[in-house]
Design a protein around this motif. Structure first.
Motif, PDB file in Angstrom:
ATOM      1  N   SER A   1       0.835  -1.189   0.000  1.00  0.00           N
ATOM      2  CA  SER A   1       0.000   0.000   0.000  1.00  0.00           C
ATOM      3  C   SER A   1       0.874   1.244   0.000  1.00  0.00           C
ATOM      4  CB  SER A   1      -0.895  -0.013   1.244  1.00  0.00           C
ATOM      5  OG  SER A   1      -1.726   1.110   1.247  1.00  0.00           O
ATOM      6  N   LYS A   2       0.446   2.241  -0.771  1.00  0.00           N
ATOM      7  CA  LYS A   2       1.169   3.510  -0.826  1.00  0.00           C
ATOM      8  C   LYS A   2       0.302   4.584  -0.193  1.00  0.00           C
ATOM      9  CE  LYS A   2       3.535   2.371  -5.060  1.00  0.00           C
ATOM     10  NZ  LYS A   2       3.936   2.805  -6.374  1.00  0.00           N
ATOM     11  N   ASP A   3       0.929   5.600   0.304  1.00  0.00           N
ATOM     12  CA  ASP A   3       0.213   6.762   0.819  1.00  0.00           C
ATOM     13  C   ASP A   3       0.159   7.784  -0.319  1.00  0.00           C
ATOM     14  OD1 ASP A   3      -0.740   9.064   2.032  1.00  0.00           O
ATOM     15  OD2 ASP A   3       0.410   8.762   3.865  1.00  0.00           O
ATOM     16  N   TRP A   4      -0.908   7.723  -1.090  1.00  0.00           N
ATOM     17  CA  TRP A   4      -1.053   8.553  -2.279  1.00  0.00           C
ATOM     18  C   TRP A   4      -1.194  10.027  -1.917  1.00  0.00           C
ATOM     19  CZ3 TRP A   4      -0.053   6.331  -6.835  1.00  0.00           C
ATOM     20  CH2 TRP A   4      -0.061   4.931  -6.867  1.00  0.00           C
ATOM     21  N   ILE A   5      -1.824  10.303  -0.797  1.00  0.00           N
ATOM     22  CA  ILE A   5      -1.984  11.692  -0.359  1.00  0.00           C
ATOM     23  C   ILE A   5      -0.616  12.289  -0.043  1.00  0.00           C
ATOM     24  CG2 ILE A   5      -2.977  13.168   1.438  1.00  0.00           C
ATOM     25  CD1 ILE A   5      -5.334  11.052   1.515  1.00  0.00           C
ATOM     26  N   GLU A   6       0.195  11.553   0.691  1.00  0.00           N
ATOM     27  CA  GLU A   6       1.546  12.026   1.009  1.00  0.00           C
ATOM     28  C   GLU A   6       2.391  12.132  -0.262  1.00  0.00           C
ATOM     29  OE1 GLU A   6       4.745  13.630   2.634  1.00  0.00           O
ATOM     30  OE2 GLU A   6       2.779  13.469   3.580  1.00  0.00           O
ATOM     31  N   MET A   7       2.169  11.228  -1.211  1.00  0.00           N
ATOM     32  CA  MET A   7       2.918  11.284  -2.458  1.00  0.00           C
ATOM     33  C   MET A   7       2.679  12.627  -3.158  1.00  0.00           C
ATOM     34  SD  MET A   7       2.798   8.852  -5.858  1.00  0.00           S
ATOM     35  CE  MET A   7       3.254   7.374  -4.971  1.00  0.00           C
ATOM     36  N   THR A   8       1.431  13.075  -3.217  1.00  0.00           N
ATOM     37  CA  THR A   8       1.171  14.357  -3.884  1.00  0.00           C
ATOM     38  C   THR A   8       1.806  15.502  -3.112  1.00  0.00           C
ATOM     39  OG1 THR A   8      -1.010  14.624  -2.822  1.00  0.00           O
ATOM     40  CG2 THR A   8      -0.961  13.599  -5.009  1.00  0.00           C
ATOM     41  N   ARG A   9       1.791  15.413  -1.783  1.00  0.00           N
ATOM     42  CA  ARG A   9       2.434  16.468  -0.978  1.00  0.00           C
ATOM     43  C   ARG A   9       3.938  16.515  -1.234  1.00  0.00           C
ATOM     44  NH1 ARG A   9      -0.700  14.537   4.046  1.00  0.00           N
ATOM     45  NH2 ARG A   9      -2.637  15.680   3.827  1.00  0.00           N
ATOM     46  N   SER A  10       4.581  15.365  -1.205  1.00  0.00           N
ATOM     47  CA  SER A  10       6.034  15.344  -1.361  1.00  0.00           C
ATOM     48  C   SER A  10       6.448  15.699  -2.782  1.00  0.00           C
ATOM     49  CB  SER A  10       6.612  13.996  -0.932  1.00  0.00           C
ATOM     50  OG  SER A  10       6.181  12.965  -1.785  1.00  0.00           O
ATOM     51  N   LEU A  11       5.666  15.334  -3.762  1.00  0.00           N
ATOM     52  CA  LEU A  11       5.985  15.684  -5.148  1.00  0.00           C
ATOM     53  C   LEU A  11       5.848  17.180  -5.391  1.00  0.00           C
ATOM     54  CD1 LEU A  11       4.193  12.792  -7.049  1.00  0.00           C
ATOM     55  CD2 LEU A  11       6.663  13.203  -6.938  1.00  0.00           C
ATOM     56  N   SER A  12       4.969  17.821  -4.655  1.00  0.00           N
ATOM     57  CA  SER A  12       4.751  19.256  -4.850  1.00  0.00           C
ATOM     58  C   SER A  12       6.028  20.061  -4.616  1.00  0.00           C
ATOM     59  CB  SER A  12       3.622  19.744  -3.936  1.00  0.00           C
ATOM     60  OG  SER A  12       2.397  19.173  -4.363  1.00  0.00           O
TER      61      SER A  12
ATOM     62  N   CYS B   1       1.400  10.404 -11.891  1.00  0.00           N
ATOM     63  CA  CYS B   1       0.211  10.816 -12.646  1.00  0.00           C
ATOM     64  C   CYS B   1      -1.051  10.276 -11.988  1.00  0.00           C
ATOM     65  CB  CYS B   1       0.287  10.302 -14.083  1.00  0.00           C
ATOM     66  SG  CYS B   1       1.736  10.859 -15.003  1.00  0.00           S
ATOM     67  N   ILE B   2      -1.005   9.025 -11.566  1.00  0.00           N
ATOM     68  CA  ILE B   2      -2.150   8.414 -10.881  1.00  0.00           C
ATOM     69  C   ILE B   2      -2.504   9.220  -9.644  1.00  0.00           C
ATOM     70  CG2 ILE B   2      -2.839   6.409  -9.488  1.00  0.00           C
ATOM     71  CD1 ILE B   2      -1.348   4.667 -11.593  1.00  0.00           C
ATOM     72  N   ALA B   3      -1.505   9.567  -8.856  1.00  0.00           N
ATOM     73  CA  ALA B   3      -1.761  10.307  -7.617  1.00  0.00           C
ATOM     74  C   ALA B   3      -2.470  11.628  -7.908  1.00  0.00           C
ATOM     75  CB  ALA B   3      -0.450  10.555  -6.863  1.00  0.00           C
ATOM     76  N   PHE B   4      -1.919  12.427  -8.798  1.00  0.00           N
ATOM     77  CA  PHE B   4      -2.494  13.748  -9.054  1.00  0.00           C
ATOM     78  C   PHE B   4      -3.855  13.673  -9.744  1.00  0.00           C
ATOM     79  CE2 PHE B   4       1.865  15.197  -8.256  1.00  0.00           C
ATOM     80  CZ  PHE B   4       1.597  16.243  -7.400  1.00  0.00           C
ATOM     81  N   HIS B   5      -4.042  12.720 -10.663  1.00  0.00           N
ATOM     82  CA  HIS B   5      -5.312  12.655 -11.385  1.00  0.00           C
ATOM     83  C   HIS B   5      -6.390  11.924 -10.580  1.00  0.00           C
ATOM     84  CE1 HIS B   5      -3.854  14.871 -14.727  1.00  0.00           C
ATOM     85  NE2 HIS B   5      -2.774  14.089 -14.778  1.00  0.00           N
ATOM     86  N   ALA B   6      -6.001  11.029  -9.678  1.00  0.00           N
ATOM     87  CA  ALA B   6      -6.990  10.447  -8.754  1.00  0.00           C
ATOM     88  C   ALA B   6      -7.517  11.539  -7.824  1.00  0.00           C
ATOM     89  CB  ALA B   6      -6.377   9.304  -7.948  1.00  0.00           C
ATOM     90  N   LYS B   7      -6.617  12.400  -7.346  1.00  0.00           N
ATOM     91  CA  LYS B   7      -7.026  13.519  -6.502  1.00  0.00           C
ATOM     92  C   LYS B   7      -7.941  14.456  -7.276  1.00  0.00           C
ATOM     93  CE  LYS B   7      -5.312  17.359  -3.655  1.00  0.00           C
ATOM     94  NZ  LYS B   7      -6.517  18.133  -3.885  1.00  0.00           N
ATOM     95  N   ALA B   8      -7.550  14.807  -8.489  1.00  0.00           N
ATOM     96  CA  ALA B   8      -8.352  15.732  -9.292  1.00  0.00           C
ATOM     97  C   ALA B   8      -9.714  15.135  -9.622  1.00  0.00           C
ATOM     98  CB  ALA B   8      -7.605  16.105 -10.563  1.00  0.00           C
ATOM     99  N   ALA B   9      -9.768  13.849  -9.920  1.00  0.00           N
ATOM    100  CA  ALA B   9     -11.053  13.197 -10.200  1.00  0.00           C
ATOM    101  C   ALA B   9     -11.942  13.223  -8.962  1.00  0.00           C
ATOM    102  CB  ALA B   9     -10.835  11.764 -10.687  1.00  0.00           C
ATOM    103  N   SER B  10     -11.360  12.938  -7.810  1.00  0.00           N
ATOM    104  CA  SER B  10     -12.109  12.994  -6.557  1.00  0.00           C
ATOM    105  C   SER B  10     -12.606  14.415  -6.299  1.00  0.00           C
ATOM    106  CB  SER B  10     -11.230  12.515  -5.399  1.00  0.00           C
ATOM    107  OG  SER B  10     -11.894  12.677  -4.164  1.00  0.00           O
ATOM    108  N   ASP B  11     -11.722  15.394  -6.482  1.00  0.00           N
ATOM    109  CA  ASP B  11     -12.084  16.796  -6.255  1.00  0.00           C
ATOM    110  C   ASP B  11     -13.210  17.251  -7.177  1.00  0.00           C
ATOM    111  OD1 ASP B  11     -10.127  16.970  -4.300  1.00  0.00           O
ATOM    112  OD2 ASP B  11      -8.714  18.094  -5.565  1.00  0.00           O
ATOM    113  N   ARG B  12     -13.303  16.667  -8.364  1.00  0.00           N
ATOM    114  CA  ARG B  12     -14.318  17.064  -9.330  1.00  0.00           C
ATOM    115  C   ARG B  12     -15.573  16.209  -9.241  1.00  0.00           C
ATOM    116  NH1 ARG B  12      -9.701  18.746 -10.324  1.00  0.00           N
ATOM    117  NH2 ARG B  12      -9.216  20.646 -11.450  1.00  0.00           N
ATOM    118  N   GLY B  13     -15.646  15.381  -8.183  1.00  0.00           N
ATOM    119  CA  GLY B  13     -16.875  14.650  -7.903  1.00  0.00           C
ATOM    120  C   GLY B  13     -17.018  13.310  -8.581  1.00  0.00           C
ATOM    121  N   ALA B  14     -15.945  12.730  -9.072  1.00  0.00           N
ATOM    122  CA  ALA B  14     -16.044  11.410  -9.701  1.00  0.00           C
ATOM    123  C   ALA B  14     -16.524  10.386  -8.679  1.00  0.00           C
ATOM    124  CB  ALA B  14     -14.695  10.987 -10.274  1.00  0.00           C
TER     125      ALA B  14
END
Length: 123
Positions: free
Chosen positions: A2-13, A64-77
């Protein structure tokens, strides 16, 4: 695993910020492309993020998965939309995309759960 996708987006920023400072013209041009590509038109922004997520799976890009999963969630997917999108990614990318689709689902679930968490009152 398991990966921490939320932390991945933070650290990549942080690295992306450094890229913006070190290669400002390139990053500004990339940002302009991203804004133009994701702007609502014949397709809404949620649909475009679902497409980006599928491409992230097909090309096997965790970032890419991390950022676009977040964006999809943010846009109500919805979960159903994510799963259908991942089905298309698997169809187009075969066996390796099955493995990355599992990553994308895990990433989406983490962002959707975080979005559903109640916000603590400032005190």
């Amino acid at each position: 695993m398991s990966k921490d996708w939320i932390e991945m987006t933070r650290s990549l920023s942080g690295g992306l910020k450094e890229m913006r400072g070190g290669a400002p013209d390139v990053m500004k041009a990339f940002s302009t492309i991203a804004q133009a590509a994701t702007k609502a038109g014949a397709l809404d922004t949620k649909t475009k993020e679902l497409i980006a997520l599928a491409i992230g799976v097909a090309v096997r890009c965790d970032d890419c998965i991390a950022f676009h999963a977040k964006a999809a969630s943010d846009r109500g997917a919805s979960s159903e939309e994510i799963l259908e999108t991942l089905g298309m990614a698997i169809y187009m990318g075969a066996g390796p995309s099955v493995m990355y689709a599992a990553h994308a689902l895990e990433a989406y679930n983490q962002f959707a759960e975080k979005k559903a968490e109640p916000v603590a009152a400032a005190g």
